[in-house]
Design an enzyme around this catalytic site. Sequence first.
Site, mmCIF file in Angstrom:
data_model
loop_
_atom_site.group_PDB
_atom_site.id
_atom_site.type_symbol
_atom_site.label_atom_id
_atom_site.label_comp_id
_atom_site.label_asym_id
_atom_site.label_seq_id
_atom_site.Cartn_x
_atom_site.Cartn_y
_atom_site.Cartn_z
ATOM 1 N N HIS A 129 0.858 -1.206 0.000
ATOM 2 C CA HIS A 129 0.000 0.000 0.000
ATOM 3 C C HIS A 129 0.889 1.250 0.000
ATOM 4 O O HIS A 129 0.875 2.070 0.930
ATOM 5 C CB HIS A 129 -0.851 -0.064 1.267
ATOM 6 N N GLU A 167 -0.710 1.552 -5.315
ATOM 7 C CA GLU A 167 -0.653 0.287 -4.587
ATOM 8 C C GLU A 167 -0.660 -0.916 -5.529
ATOM 9 O O GLU A 167 -1.473 -0.980 -6.453
ATOM 10 C CB GLU A 167 -1.859 0.201 -3.639
#
Length: 285
Positions: free
Chosen positions: A159, A261
Site C-alpha cells: 500500500h 498500490e
Amino acid sequence: MTETSSIYSISAGNSGSPMLTLTALDGARAEIYLHGGHVTSWVPAGGEERLFLSSSSAFGPNSSIRGGVPVIFPQFSNEGPLPKHGFVRRMDWQFVQAHPAEAGVTAILRLQANDESRRIWPFEFLLELAITLGGAQLELALNAANPGTQPFSFTAALHTYLRVADIHTTALGGLGGLPYLDKTGQATQRVQPEGDLRFTSEVDRIYYAATGPLTVREEKRSLQVTTSGFTDTVVWNPWAALNQAMADLEPEGYRRMVCVEAVTVGQPVILRPAQRWQGIQRLTA
Ligand code: TA6
C-alpha cells in the site's frame, strides 16, 4: 537493541520501535520498522526521499504506521470479514538477515502465524518481505507460503505512499482508458478517459486486472512503478476533508502524497498446503 554491520543497523526509531536501516555501497538507503515489516523511508543513490511518512503517525504496538509501505494481508480493505487491511501491518515482524545483492543490498523480514493471528484468522501462514535497494531502484517482494494442513485464500497489497512535492501538479500515467471501481461515495464502475490521471479531489480507485507500468510525473522528477505477481492497482488520495478527519495524517499531508498500490483483490489467491505465492513492486526513480 543496537546491531550494526556495514550494510545494516537496527536501532530505536520513533517511539523506541525497532528500526532497520539498510545502506547500499552507492549510498541508496532505506528505513524499515520491524513493526508491520514496514518500509518508511527510501532515498535512491544520490537522490532524495521518495516515500511519504506522516509526521503525525503512531508507531506503537497495535497501531499501523501512516505512510511508507504498509503490508496488507490476508485481506485488502474491507473486502471480507477481517479487520480492514488485515492484521500483519500491526504485528511485529522478525529480522532474518541482510546481505549484499547484485542490485545493492537485500534484507529479509519474516512473519508467521502466531497465537494472536490465529485468534483472528485460523490459518498457518508464513510471510517474507525481501527488500532490495541500490542505485535508483527499490524492490519489495512479498512472499506468502502455506506451511499448514488447510488451504486458505487471501488478498494482499503493498500500500505504497509515494512522496510528491505537490499533488496538484502530479500526474499518474499508465491507467488511461481503463475501467475502475470508484470507491469515493457509493462504489461505482467508471472508465478513466485516455491520458494521465490528475488529482483535484479525493481519489480511491481499484483498477482490476491492471498492472502498469505506471509513471508518477511531477514538475521536476518522475518515478516508475512496475509489478509482478499482483493483479490489480489501487490509487488513493484522501484529499482535504478526509485528511482533516484522520488524526494520524499530518495537516495538509494529502498534498504531499499519493498511494500507488500493488494489489491482488479481484481474484483472491488460494494457497494449498506447501504452496507459495509472490508479489513484487519495483519503484525506479
Ligand atoms: O487502499 C485504499 C484504502 O483502502 C482507502 O479506501 C483508504 O481507506 C486507505 O486504504 C487507508 O486505509 P487505512 O485503514 O490505512 O486508513
